[in-house]
Design an enzyme around this catalytic site. Structure first.
Site, PDB file in Angstrom:
ATOM      1  N   ASP A   1      -0.354  -0.341 -29.938  1.00 45.05           N
ATOM      2  CA  ASP A   1       0.004  -1.730 -29.676  1.00 45.05           C
ATOM      3  C   ASP A   1      -0.911  -2.600 -30.530  1.00 45.05           C
ATOM      4  OD1 ASP A   1       0.369  -4.303 -28.810  1.00 45.05           O
ATOM      5  OD2 ASP A   1       0.390  -3.817 -26.673  1.00 45.05           O
TER       6      ASP A   1
ATOM      7  N   PHE B   1      -3.957  -4.284 -22.083  1.00 42.18           N
ATOM      8  CA  PHE B   1      -3.041  -5.416 -21.954  1.00 42.18           C
ATOM      9  C   PHE B   1      -1.863  -5.189 -22.891  1.00 42.18           C
ATOM     10  CE2 PHE B   1      -0.990  -9.409 -22.756  1.00 42.18           C
ATOM     11  CZ  PHE B   1      -0.883  -9.929 -21.476  1.00 42.18           C
TER      12      PHE B   1
ATOM     13  N   LYS C   1       2.976 -11.592 -32.101  1.00 43.09           N
ATOM     14  CA  LYS C   1       2.066 -12.718 -32.325  1.00 43.09           C
ATOM     15  C   LYS C   1       2.095 -13.279 -33.755  1.00 43.09           C
ATOM     16  CE  LYS C   1      -0.507 -12.303 -28.154  1.00 43.09           C
ATOM     17  NZ  LYS C   1      -1.023 -11.181 -27.391  1.00 43.09           N
TER      18      LYS C   1
HETATM   19  C1  LIG Z   1      -0.228 -10.611 -26.294  1.00 39.29           C
HETATM   20  C2  LIG Z   1      -0.077  -9.161 -26.253  1.00 39.29           C
HETATM   21  C3  LIG Z   1       1.116  -8.553 -25.820  1.00 39.29           C
HETATM   22  C4  LIG Z   1       2.259  -9.327 -25.231  1.00 39.29           C
HETATM   23  O1  LIG Z   1       2.833 -10.231 -26.112  1.00 39.29           O
HETATM   24  P1  LIG Z   1       3.740 -11.428 -25.531  1.00 39.29           P
HETATM   25  O2  LIG Z   1       4.296 -12.056 -26.782  1.00 39.29           O
HETATM   26  O3  LIG Z   1       2.830 -12.332 -24.771  1.00 39.29           O
HETATM   27  O4  LIG Z   1       4.778 -10.820 -24.673  1.00 39.29           O
HETATM   28  C5  LIG Z   1       1.207  -7.169 -25.881  1.00 39.29           C
HETATM   29  N1  LIG Z   1       0.181  -6.437 -26.325  1.00 39.29           N
HETATM   30  C6  LIG Z   1      -0.966  -6.979 -26.748  1.00 39.29           C
HETATM   31  C7  LIG Z   1      -2.067  -6.096 -27.255  1.00 39.29           C
HETATM   32  C8  LIG Z   1      -1.159  -8.352 -26.711  1.00 39.29           C
HETATM   33  O5  LIG Z   1      -2.313  -8.894 -27.079  1.00 39.29           O
END
Ligand SMILES: *Cc1c(COP(=O)(O)O)cnc(C)c1O
Length: 429
Positions: free
Chosen positions: A252, A167, A281
């Site tokens: 990520d 994700f 986040k």
């Molecule tokens: C939530 C998330 C994203 C995307 O972040 P948004 O602020 O919702 O665009 C990307 N990578 C990971 C691992 C995430 O958990």
């Protein structure tokens, strides 16, 4: 203003199918706020039927003033606790002084924020964006440009390797990297040069790498994928392979970063320093969307003015809040608390014996309970937990996630553990 659908749900007392949890208490009518949201908001989420109106620390309150302990933390965006007073204070001060200027000009806050981020995370440069998805897109663009300029990949041939079940967000390029049918279906065509391999499979990475590979983009723990933790040493092996083949390792850490897993970055569990790191986040302190892509000069310097940007990326308000969010993580030892209480939490959850529990897994305050879908869906389980005053959300229908604010204390955690245990008891054998 008329209340939408009043006749069907408010007056007849017949709950719509969106509010199945309503049947577990005696209030048959849907909240007016739920009706409004259902009527006017695009139908791209299916929230639990609770209307939150206030937050403080680990707690949120609904419109009827019922208190919940937040084990969801807005997908780990609320590590500092709701309405953290230090963050609210700097937000207010900054808002009264300067909000948005765009990167057409310098500001007196952005440099200090990025200096802090670079020194704390360990990189020479950072590129500020807003959402996690934007920072992922940034990483992809930088990796591709690096491949053309530094690695010598032929024009338009650069490849990015990603993992199944990943994700990374929801933009077109990012869902083009997804293996999740629902994330992709109806949204194609997608960009070329994206190659999906199984997660936690080193030899799959080795065979996927070609002379055109720009980067391997990976989550050290797959969060939305169901809190999937690869075997120890996986990331270290990936790092070794990437180095050997001159491929950028980009982690990520939008969800796993900033203390969530008990280390500042989850990649530290494997002793790895990626070539690029994506944060988001929690970087916004639970108040604003703030994200970064971090890398060293060698990689980041492929960008020149005009290559990439964002009107709001790094704006003074975000920079000020991001700076304070990083300081709080250090000063309040949120990472250490996540490691300590996360270990305890995991032990306590593992001690719960119930036939519908398949596995309990986690690192730091990032824990998932995988349930047997033949007995109960994770969604239903989360609704039962909600009735007990604990908020969580299912991921992938079979995993209930527990990711409280990192400033939670043991007493609060013990309260939640008791409620989780009670919910399993209520399920019966
Ligand atoms: C939530 C998330 C994203 C995307 O972040 P948004 O602020 O919702 O665009 C990307 N990578 C990971 C691992 C995430 O958990």
């Amino acid at each position: 203003m008329s209340i939408p659908n009043a006749a069907t749900s408010e007056h007849s007392g017949k709950p719509s199918n969106k509010s199945s949890a309503q049947s577990s208490n005696d209030e048959p009518s849907l909240s007016a706020n739920i009706q409004l949201e259902n009527q006017y908001c695009a139908n791209n989420y299916s929230p639990l039927p609770v209307v939150l109106s206030r937050g403080e620390g680990v707690y949120v309150w609904d419109e009827n003033d019922k208190r919940y302990l937040d084990m969801m933390s807005a997908y780990s965006a609320v590590s500092h606790g709701h309405c953290n007073p230090r963050l609210v204070k700097v937000l207010q001060e900054q808002a009264q002084s300067l909000g948005v200027v765009s990167r057409a000009f310098y500001s007196n806050v952005l440099g200090e924020f990025l200096e802090k981020a670079c020194s704390m995370i360990g990189y020479q440069k950072a590129l500020p964006m807003n959402t996690g998805s934007e920072a992922v897109e940034t990483a992809l663009k930088v990796a591709r440009k690096w491949a053309y300029q530094k690695k010598g990949v032929a024009d338009n041939k650069a490849e990015i390797i990603i993992c199944e079940n990943n994700f990374h967000g929801r933009t077109i390029a990012i869902v083009g990297m997804s293996s999740e049918a629902q994330y992709r279906d109806g949204f194609g065509p997608f960009p070329d040069g994206l190659k999906i391999i199984p997660y936690a499979d080193v030899s799959a990475l080795e065979s996927a790498i070609t002379e055109n590979t720009a980067a391997f983009l990976v989550e050290p723990i797959q969060g939305e994928g169901g809190i999937l933790i690869p075997p120890k040493g996986y990331l270290a092996e990936c790092a070794r392979l990437c180095k050997k083949h001159n491929v950028l390792l980009i982690c990520d850490e939008v969800q796993t970063g900033l203390g969530r897993t008990g280390k500042l970055l989850a990649s530290e569990h494997d002793g790895v320093k990626p070539d690029g790191v994506i944060l988001g986040k929690a970087l916004g302190g639970g108040l604003l969307p703030v994200s970064l892509f971090l890398a060293d000069d060698e990689v980041m310097n492929v960008l020149t003015p005009g290559d990439h940007g964002s009107t709001f990326g790094g704006y003074p308000l975000a920079a000020r809040v991001g700076l304070e969010a990083l300081r709080i993580i250090e000063e309040d030892q949120l990472t250490e608390n996540s490691a300590k209480l996360g270990g305890y939490f995991l032990e306590q959850l593992k001690a719960i014996n119930h036939p519908c529990i398949k596995t309990v897994r986690g690192q730091g305050l990032f824990i998932g309970i995988e349930l047997d879908p033949a007995v109960i869906s994770a969604r239903k389980f989360c609704e039962m937990l909600m009735d007990e005053g604990v908020l969580s959300k299912d991921t992938h229908h079979i995993v209930a996630r527990f990711a409280p604010p990192l400033m939670i204390n043991k007493e609060q955690l013990d309260w939640a553990i008791a409620k989780i245990a009670l919910t399993f008891e209520r399920l019966g054998e």
